[in-house]
Design an enzyme around this catalytic site. Structure first.
Site, PDB file in Angstrom:
ATOM      1  N   HIS A   1      38.148  42.958  49.921  1.00 24.87           N
ATOM      2  CA  HIS A   1      38.167  41.573  49.970  1.00 24.87           C
ATOM      3  C   HIS A   1      37.858  41.267  51.660  1.00 24.87           C
ATOM      4  O   HIS A   1      38.119  42.098  52.338  1.00 24.87           O
ATOM      5  CB  HIS A   1      39.422  40.749  49.562  1.00 24.87           C
ATOM      6  CG  HIS A   1      39.655  40.808  48.059  1.00 24.87           C
ATOM      7  ND1 HIS A   1      38.915  39.978  47.298  1.00 24.87           N
ATOM      8  CD2 HIS A   1      40.685  41.308  47.418  1.00 24.87           C
ATOM      9  CE1 HIS A   1      39.503  40.236  46.083  1.00 24.87           C
ATOM     10  NE2 HIS A   1      40.313  41.174  46.145  1.00 24.87           N
TER      11      HIS A   1
ATOM     12  N   HIS B   1      35.981  48.460  42.736  1.00 24.39           N
ATOM     13  CA  HIS B   1      35.270  47.086  42.915  1.00 24.39           C
ATOM     14  C   HIS B   1      34.372  47.415  43.889  1.00 24.39           C
ATOM     15  O   HIS B   1      34.805  47.376  45.074  1.00 24.39           O
ATOM     16  CB  HIS B   1      36.285  46.080  42.857  1.00 24.39           C
ATOM     17  CG  HIS B   1      37.282  45.821  41.854  1.00 24.39           C
ATOM     18  ND1 HIS B   1      36.879  45.250  40.870  1.00 24.39           N
ATOM     19  CD2 HIS B   1      38.464  46.655  41.604  1.00 24.39           C
ATOM     20  CE1 HIS B   1      38.010  45.245  39.959  1.00 24.39           C
ATOM     21  NE2 HIS B   1      38.997  46.010  40.534  1.00 24.39           N
TER      22      HIS B   1
ATOM     23  N   ASP C   1      41.431  51.953  42.131  1.00 24.51           N
ATOM     24  CA  ASP C   1      41.407  50.439  42.104  1.00 24.51           C
ATOM     25  C   ASP C   1      41.026  49.886  43.317  1.00 24.51           C
ATOM     26  O   ASP C   1      41.604  48.710  43.841  1.00 24.51           O
ATOM     27  CB  ASP C   1      42.696  49.644  41.472  1.00 24.51           C
ATOM     28  CG  ASP C   1      42.305  48.328  41.112  1.00 24.51           C
ATOM     29  OD1 ASP C   1      41.309  47.779  41.242  1.00 24.51           O
ATOM     30  OD2 ASP C   1      43.471  47.638  40.934  1.00 24.51           O
TER      31      ASP C   1
ATOM     32  N   ASN D   1      33.566  42.806  37.451  1.00 24.26           N
ATOM     33  CA  ASN D   1      34.046  41.357  37.637  1.00 24.26           C
ATOM     34  C   ASN D   1      33.049  40.924  39.199  1.00 24.26           C
ATOM     35  O   ASN D   1      33.865  40.527  40.124  1.00 24.26           O
ATOM     36  CB  ASN D   1      35.613  41.241  38.109  1.00 24.26           C
ATOM     37  CG  ASN D   1      35.943  42.309  39.012  1.00 24.26           C
ATOM     38  OD1 ASN D   1      35.634  43.059  39.381  1.00 24.26           O
ATOM     39  ND2 ASN D   1      37.234  41.680  39.377  1.00 24.26           N
TER      40      ASN D   1
HETATM   41  O1  DOR Z   1      44.474  43.476  42.748  1.00 27.55           O
HETATM   42  C1  DOR Z   1      43.394  43.539  41.836  1.00 27.55           C
HETATM   43  N1  DOR Z   1      42.231  43.301  42.452  1.00 27.55           N
HETATM   44  N2  DOR Z   1      43.560  43.909  40.724  1.00 27.55           N
HETATM   45  C2  DOR Z   1      42.532  43.327  39.942  1.00 27.55           C
HETATM   46  O2  DOR Z   1      42.499  43.860  38.709  1.00 27.55           O
HETATM   47  C3  DOR Z   1      41.094  42.942  40.185  1.00 27.55           C
HETATM   48  C4  DOR Z   1      41.043  43.571  41.684  1.00 27.55           C
HETATM   49  C5  DOR Z   1      39.881  42.563  42.261  1.00 27.55           C
HETATM   50  O3  DOR Z   1      38.844  42.385  41.748  1.00 27.55           O
HETATM   51  O4  DOR Z   1      40.080  42.185  43.443  1.00 27.55           O
END
Ligand code: DOR
Length: 417
Positions: free
Chosen positions: A303, A56, A299, A88
């Protein structure tokens, strides 16, 4: 592009000291007369640059968490030469103009290469398919609604059929939203003890079972992201044995951490799907060894610190650690997996999953490679990270085996000081 020669390097499994020369973005020759800029490899091990199928990068719209520059620089520091970014974002990557803009911007940065994933459905609403053909034409590498679950089975069916006709894979975040409900951690003894809402293993298994049936029916190419439970891996194994066109990935955090970590009530451990049990981690690791798990993915899900400092019920899910994925894997699983297999899971196996040509360090191929110092032990120091997310579950841990140089398209994308 300047010519570059890396001297004093080894290939996995070999003690021979070799030299690699690259020119115009391609591998010019092994063990030819050094020319151009010369970098001493100090005996480190040269492997194809890693490929991240699932990260991400948060651009557009969530640049407070990460952006292309920080995310792709972080990837290069982790030894990755190519990253598939998740759609996303805000807005969602469901528009060919966004795909083109991301590719163009990433190309100017000079870190890892970007191959954006596009949303399978408009605005990731799960109902109407996005303009898959136009998105593919713009350069979308994969279709996925990752971050959200695909609740509408018919839409997934149509998406698999359509993507297949375009030669592309559909990746799914396989959790049944109804079973997951408000679960913030694995449902089991630990969630009961802590009084926290649980997300059962059955949420993943039930969704994987459904998606495997849909995949089998369509003949499309399904990839299951961040598999976290033994039960779901069994289902994938059974489907593969029946010839279903499915692959799956596992993330290091689902191998290294369990739901016991949530006893800290620290949201750094909150991730979707959640950290499971010791038995699950062992089962997934065995699946990597025996080949039923196709590849590794991080993954990487950054944040802000403020978001992750909220309580477990409120904080967003995600762990960001692309810069230390290899050191974590090599330190903890190097002996069990071996270097060759570990590198395959991060390179050729990812390429196979995505339908890309296998990266090879042969003359005439793209000069995308990573130099690994397999011996040096260093602490994890997130304050030095290129990523904007300067915290993770392994802060301070001493890890062995660090990427020291990443070359992408013949240019240095990262060099460890
Ligand atoms: O832990 C996660 N964070 N799982 C996901 O599928 C999305 C991701 C996010 O976009 O932060």
């Amino acid at each position: 592009m300047p010519t570059l020669t890396i001297t004093n390097i080894r290939r996995p499994g070999s003690e021979k000291s070799e030299t690699l020369t690259v020119e115009n973005g391609l591998i010019k020759g092994w063990n030819i007369k050094p020319e151009g800029e010369i970098i001493d490899g100090n005996g480190a091990t040269l492997v194809p640059a890693f490929i991240e199928p699932h990260a991400h990068l948060r651009e557009p719209g969530q640049e407070q968490k990460e952006d292309l520059a920080s995310g792709l620089a972080a990837a290069a520091a982790g030894g990755y030469g190519t990253v598939v970014s998740m759609p996303n974002t805000s807005p969602v990557v469901d528009d060919p103009a966004i795909v083109r803009a991301l590719i163009e911007k990433a190309g100017r940065l000079g870190f890892a290469r970007l191959r954006p994933a596009a949303a399978l459905t408009r605005g990731q609403n799960g109902e109407q398919l996005a303009e898959l053909s136009l998105l593919a034409g713009a350069g979308a590498a994969v279709f996925t609604d990752d971050g959200r679950t695909n609740e509408n089975a018919r839409t997934l069916r149509l998406g698999l059929e359509y993507a297949h006709s375009l030669g592309l894979v559909v990746s799914v975040h396989a959790e049944d939203a109804g079973l997951r409900a408000g679960g913030v951690m694995n449902e089991g003894a630990v969630s009961e003890a802590l009084g926290l809402p649980g997300n059962p293993a059955a949420a993943e298994a039930a969704r994987v079972a459904r998606d495997l049936e849909i995949c089998a029916m369509t003949g499309g190419r399904l990839h299951i992201q961040h598999l976290s439970t033994a039960r779901a891996l069994d289902l994938v194994r059974g489907a593969k044995a029946r010839g279903v066109n499915v692959t799956c990935e596992v993330c290091p955090h689902h191998l290294l951490l369990t739901d016991e970590a949530l006893r800290s009530f620290d949201a750094v451990y909150k991730v979707a799907p959640p950290l499971r049990t010791q038995a699950d981690t062992e089962y997934l690791l065995a699946g990597l060894v025996d080949g039923s798990v196709d590849c590794l993915a991080t993954d990487h899900a950054p944040h802000t610190r403020a978001e992750k400092e909220r309580d477990l019920l409120e904080a967003p899910s995600g762990i960001a650690y692309i810069e230390i994925a290899f050191p974590l894997l090599w330190t903890h699983f190097g002996k069990g997996l071996g270097l060759q297999k570990l590198v395959e899971l991060l390179t050729v196996d990812v390429a196979r999953v995505l339908g890309w040509p296998a990266p090879e360090l042969e003359v005439g191929q793209a000069a995308d490679f990573t130099l690994l110092d397999l011996d040096t032990v260093r602490p994890v120091q997130p304050e030095t990270f290129k990523s904007k997310a300067k915290f993770n579950p392994w802060t301070g841990q001493e890890l062995r085996g660090w990427p020291v140089l990443t070359v992408v398209g013949g240019a240095v994308a990262f060099r460890r000081a």
